[in-house]
Scaffold this motif. Structure first.
Motif, short mmCIF file in Angstrom:
data_model
loop_
_atom_site.label_atom_id
_atom_site.label_comp_id
_atom_site.label_asym_id
_atom_site.label_seq_id
_atom_site.Cartn_x
_atom_site.Cartn_y
_atom_site.Cartn_z
N PRO A 6 0.82 -1.22 0.00
CA PRO A 6 0.00 0.00 0.00
C PRO A 6 0.85 1.27 0.00
O PRO A 6 0.63 2.17 -0.80
CB PRO A 6 -0.79 -0.12 1.30
CG PRO A 6 -0.83 -1.56 1.60
CD PRO A 6 0.44 -2.14 1.07
N GLN A 7 1.86 1.29 0.88
CA GLN A 7 2.70 2.48 0.96
C GLN A 7 3.48 2.68 -0.34
O GLN A 7 3.62 3.80 -0.83
CB GLN A 7 3.72 2.38 2.10
CG GLN A 7 3.12 2.30 3.48
CD GLN A 7 2.98 0.87 3.95
OE1 GLN A 7 2.62 -0.02 3.19
NE2 GLN A 7 3.26 0.65 5.21
N LEU A 8 3.96 1.56 -0.88
CA LEU A 8 4.77 1.65 -2.09
C LEU A 8 3.92 2.13 -3.28
O LEU A 8 4.30 3.04 -4.02
CB LEU A 8 5.39 0.28 -2.39
CG LEU A 8 6.46 0.27 -3.46
CD1 LEU A 8 7.63 1.16 -3.06
CD2 LEU A 8 6.98 -1.15 -3.70
N ILE A 9 2.74 1.51 -3.40
CA ILE A 9 1.87 1.88 -4.52
C ILE A 9 1.50 3.36 -4.41
O ILE A 9 1.60 4.13 -5.37
CB ILE A 9 0.57 1.03 -4.52
CG1 ILE A 9 0.93 -0.43 -4.86
CG2 ILE A 9 -0.45 1.58 -5.52
CD1 ILE A 9 -0.22 -1.41 -4.70
N ILE A 10 1.12 3.77 -3.20
CA ILE A 10 0.72 5.17 -3.04
C ILE A 10 1.88 6.11 -3.33
O ILE A 10 1.73 7.10 -4.04
CB ILE A 10 0.14 5.39 -1.62
CG1 ILE A 10 -1.24 4.77 -1.59
CG2 ILE A 10 0.07 6.88 -1.27
CD1 ILE A 10 -1.94 4.84 -0.27
N SER A 11 3.07 5.77 -2.82
CA SER A 11 4.21 6.67 -3.04
C SER A 11 4.55 6.80 -4.52
O SER A 11 4.82 7.89 -5.00
CB SER A 11 5.44 6.15 -2.31
OG SER A 11 5.18 6.11 -0.95
N VAL A 12 4.53 5.67 -5.21
CA VAL A 12 4.87 5.73 -6.64
C VAL A 12 3.77 6.45 -7.43
O VAL A 12 4.04 7.32 -8.25
CB VAL A 12 5.15 4.32 -7.21
CG1 VAL A 12 5.30 4.36 -8.72
CG2 VAL A 12 6.41 3.74 -6.56
N ALA A 24 10.07 6.53 -4.23
CA ALA A 24 9.28 7.73 -4.52
C ALA A 24 10.13 8.74 -5.29
O ALA A 24 9.73 9.24 -6.33
CB ALA A 24 8.75 8.34 -3.23
N VAL A 25 11.34 9.00 -4.78
CA VAL A 25 12.19 10.00 -5.43
C VAL A 25 12.51 9.57 -6.85
O VAL A 25 12.38 10.35 -7.80
CB VAL A 25 13.52 10.22 -4.65
CG1 VAL A 25 14.42 11.19 -5.38
CG2 VAL A 25 13.24 10.73 -3.26
N SER A 26 12.89 8.29 -7.01
CA SER A 26 13.31 7.91 -8.35
C SER A 26 12.12 7.85 -9.30
O SER A 26 12.26 8.18 -10.47
CB SER A 26 14.08 6.60 -8.34
OG SER A 26 13.28 5.62 -7.76
N SER A 27 10.93 7.47 -8.79
CA SER A 27 9.81 7.51 -9.74
C SER A 27 9.47 8.95 -10.07
O SER A 27 9.13 9.26 -11.22
CB SER A 27 8.54 6.79 -9.29
OG SER A 27 8.65 6.19 -8.08
N ASN A 28 9.61 9.84 -9.10
CA ASN A 28 9.37 11.25 -9.43
C ASN A 28 10.32 11.68 -10.55
O ASN A 28 9.92 12.29 -11.53
CB ASN A 28 9.56 12.13 -8.20
CG ASN A 28 9.21 13.58 -8.47
OD1 ASN A 28 9.95 14.27 -9.18
ND2 ASN A 28 8.08 14.04 -7.97
N GLU A 65 6.30 10.09 5.13
CA GLU A 65 5.72 9.82 6.45
C GLU A 65 4.97 8.50 6.55
O GLU A 65 4.56 8.12 7.63
CB GLU A 65 4.80 10.99 6.86
CG GLU A 65 3.60 11.15 5.97
CD GLU A 65 2.67 12.30 6.38
OE1 GLU A 65 3.08 13.15 7.18
OE2 GLU A 65 1.53 12.31 5.90
N ILE A 66 4.79 7.79 5.44
CA ILE A 66 3.92 6.60 5.55
C ILE A 66 4.67 5.29 5.71
O ILE A 66 4.07 4.28 6.07
CB ILE A 66 2.94 6.49 4.35
CG1 ILE A 66 3.69 6.44 3.03
CG2 ILE A 66 1.91 7.60 4.37
CD1 ILE A 66 2.75 6.25 1.83
#
Ligand code: BGC
Length: 502
Positions: free
Chosen positions: A272-278, A416-420, A402-403
Motif C-alpha cells: 500500500p505504501q509503495l503503490i501510493i508513493s509511486v 518515490a524520489v526515483s519515480s518522481n 511519512e507513511i
C-alpha cells in the motif's frame, strides 16, 4: 489521542536553523527546475549549442507548436532527472548507513561541481555532464532532505515543516525565472550567469550540511543511542524526551532486524505504501506541472508572446507558485492531506480544459493568439499552478516521507524520489514533441489524468494528518477498508506497531 502525540517539545532556534539550511536543498532543486526552460529559450544559448533549433525558431512561420521540438534540446533539460533516478537509490544506502547529514553533504558537492561545469561549458557534452552532476545532487538531496525534515520535526508540525522543502523548491523556481529574465538581456553569455548562479544555493547547502545535526532517528538506528538522546533533547529544547526516545528506539530495533529493506519493501504489507508513493509521483507529473515549470517561457512564446514578455509571464507563474505553497503550510495539518488533494483536482481539471479549449479553438499552426486569449492562457496557467502548489506539489513529497515504517523508510522513499525523477524525465523529454504532435490536445490529456488521480485520492489514499510517523501501521494501514487486506504479513517477525508504546 494517545500519549505519543504529547511528546514534550519546544521549537528551538537550533531546529529552525537546521530546517532552513536543510530545506535549501529544495532551493537547489527548484533552481535547476526553473533555470533550463528560460535558458533554452535564449538565442545566444541556442546559437552556441543548438543552431538548428535557432534556425527553426527564426522561421517559425512553419509551425507554432513545433518550433522547439528537438530531442537534444530536451535531453539538455531531462538528463538531470535521468541521473537523479540512479542517484536516489545509491543515496538511500548512504542515508541508512551513514546518516542524513553526510548524504546532504554529498548532494551539495555534486551541485557545486555541476554548476561550475555547466556554466563554463564550451561543448555540448560539458553541458550534459554538468546536468548529470546536478542530477546526482538532486538524487542525493531529494532523498535526504525531506526525510531529515520529517524526522526532526515535532509530530504536530511535521506536515508544515516538511513543506518547507517544497516552499524552497518554488522559491528556487521563482529565483531562476527572475534570473533568466534579467540575464536574457546580457549578451552573449547571459545563459552562463543563469547556469553558474546555481552555485549559490549549492554553497548554502554545503555550509548547511556541515552545521546541521544528524537526526536522532538516524543516530539511534545506527546504534548511537546516547548521541541520539542528546540530540533529541537539544532539538526539542526539553530534558524529558524519554517517551519519544523510546518510540524511536522501538521502531529502530525492529528496523535493525530487517537486513534487506528493498526485499522487505516487496512484501505484501509494504505494497500500500509503495503503490501510493509511486502513484503520487506519476500523478504529480501527469498533472502537467512541469510542462509549465520547464517550458512556460517556450509555451508563452508559442501562444504569441515576445521573448521578454514570455519570461516575465514565467516570473508571474513563479510568484503564484510560491504564495500558494504558503497556503499549504497553513492548511496541511489542519484540513488534512486528502481535502487539499481533492479540491486541487477540481481546480486543475477546469484550468487544463480551459487552456486546451482556448488553444484548440484559436491557435492555428501559424500566427498567434489574440491578446485577450493569450492573457487568459496565462491567467488559467496561474489558476492551475495555484492548485498544484497547495496540494499535489508538496504532498507528493510529504506523504511518501511519512507513511513507511522505519525499516523501509529510506528504501521506500528512494522509490518515490526515483519515480518522481523518472516521470519528470519523461515529461521533460517528450513534452515539446507531444506539443508538436498533439497540439492543444495535450492539455486534455493532462486533464484526463487529473480526473483519474482525483478518484485515486478519493478511494485509496488514507488521511495521515496528526498520526505519529512511527505508528502509521496500526493507526492507518490496519484500519483502511481496502489496504488492511494487505497487512496479513505485517506482523510476521516484524511487529512494527508502536501502538505498544502509545
Ligand atoms: C515537483 C516538481 C515541480 C515543482 C513545482 C515539485 O513538487 O516535484 O516536479 O516542478 O513541484 O513547484
Amino acid at each position: 489521542m494517545s500519549a505519543t502525540e504529547n511528546f514534550n517539545s519546544k521549537i528551538t532556534i537550533y531546529v529552525i536553523v537546521c530546517w532552513i539550511l536543510a530545506a535549501s536543498g529544495g532551493l537547489m532543486f527548484g533552481y535547476d527546475i526553473g533555470i533550463s526552460g528560460g535558458v533554452t529559450a535564449m538565442d545566444d544559448f541556442l546559437i552556441e549549442f543548438f543552431p538548428k533549433v535557432h534556425e527553426r525558431k527564426l522561421h517559425a512561420k512553419e509551425n507554432n507548436y513545433c518550433k522547439y521540438d528537438n530531442q537534444y534540446l530536451q535531453l539538455f533539460t531531462s538528463s538531470l532527472y535521468l541521473a537523479a533516478i540512479f542517484a536516489s537509490f545509491v543515496a538511500s544506502k548512504v542515508c541508512t548507513k551513514f546518516g542524513r547529514k553526510p548524504t546532504i553533504l554529498v548532494a551539495s558537492s555534486f551541485f557545486l561541481a555541476g554548476a561550475a561545469l555547466s556554466a563554463g561549458a564550451k561543448k555540448i557534452w560539458m553541458l550534459i555532464v554538468g546536468r548529470i552532476l546536478l542530477g546526482m545532487g538532486v538524487g542525493f538531496g531529494n532523498e535526504a532532505v525531506p526525510l531529515f525534515l520529517s524526522e526532526i520535526a515535532p509530530v504536530k508540525y511535521r506536515g508544515a515543516v516538511n513543506i518547507l522543502f517544497q516552499l524552497l523548491v518554488t522559491v528556487g523556481i521563482l529565483i531562476a525565472n527572475i534570473v533568466n529574465y534579467l540575464t536574457s538581456m546580457v549578451h552573449p553569455y547571459g545563459w552562463r550567469i543563469s547556469l553558474g548562479l546555481a552555485g549559490v544555493p549549492a554553497c548554502i547547502l554545503f555550509i548547511g550540511s556541515i552545521v546541521i545535526t544528524e537526526t536522532p532517528t538516524s543516530l539511534i538506528e545506527r546504534g548511537k543511542d546516547v548521541a541520539g538522546k542528546k540530540i533529541l533533547k537539544q532539538i526539542r529544547g526539553v530534558e524529558d524526551v524519554d517517551a519519544e526516545f523510546e518510540q524511536i528506539k522501538f521502531a529502530s530495533d525492529i528496523a535493525s532486524q530487517v537486513k534487506h529493506p528493498f526485499k522487505e519493501l516487496m512484501k505484501l504489507s509494504s505494497m500500500p505504501q509503495l503503490i501510493i508513493s509511486v502513484m503520487l509521483q506519476v500523478f504529480q507529473q501527469f498533472t502537467g506541472i512541469n510542462a509549465i515549470m520547464f517550458y512556460s517561457p517556450v509555451l508563452f512564446q508559442t501562444v504569441g508572446f515576445k521573448n521578454d514578455a514570455s519570461l516575465l509571464s514565467a516570473v508571474i507563474t513563479g510568484i503564484v507558485n510560491v504564495l500558494s505553497t504558503l497556503v499549504s503550510i497553513v492548511l496541511v495539518d489542519k484540513a488534512g492531506r486528502r481535502k487539499l488533494l481533492l479540491q486541487a483536482c477540481v481546480q486543475m481539471f477546469i484550468s487544463q480544459v480551459i487552456i486546451g479549449a482556448i488553444l484548440q479553438s484559436q491557435l492555428q499552426t501559424t500566427g498567434s493568439l489574440g491578446k485577450t486569449s493569450a492573457i487568459l492562457v496565462v491567467v488559467f496557467v496561474c489558476v492551475f499552478v495555484m492548485a498544484f502548489a497547495w496540494s499535489w506539489g508538496p504532498l507528493g513529497w510529504l506523504i511518501p516521507s511519512e507513511i513507511f515504517p522505519l525499516e523501509t523508510r529510506t528504501a521506500g522513499f528512494a522509490f518515490a524520489v526515483s519515480s518522481n525523477m523518472f516521470f519528470t524525465f519523461l515529461i521533460a523529454q517528450v513534452f515539446l514533441s507531444m506539443l508538436c504532435h498533439m497540439r492543444a490536445g495535450i492539455f486534455f490529456f493532462f486533464a484526463a489524468w487529473i480526473l483519474f488521480m482525483g478518484f485515486f485520492a478519493l478511494f485509496l489514499l488514507p488521511e495521515t494528518k496528526n498520526v505519529p510517523i512511527d505508528v502509521m501501521l496500526e493507526r492507518v494501514w490496519k484500519q483502511h477498508r481496502i489496504w488492511r487486506r494487505f497487512m496479513v504479513d505485517a506482523d510476521e517477525g516484524n511487529k512494527n506497531s508502536g501502538a505498544n508504546v502509545a
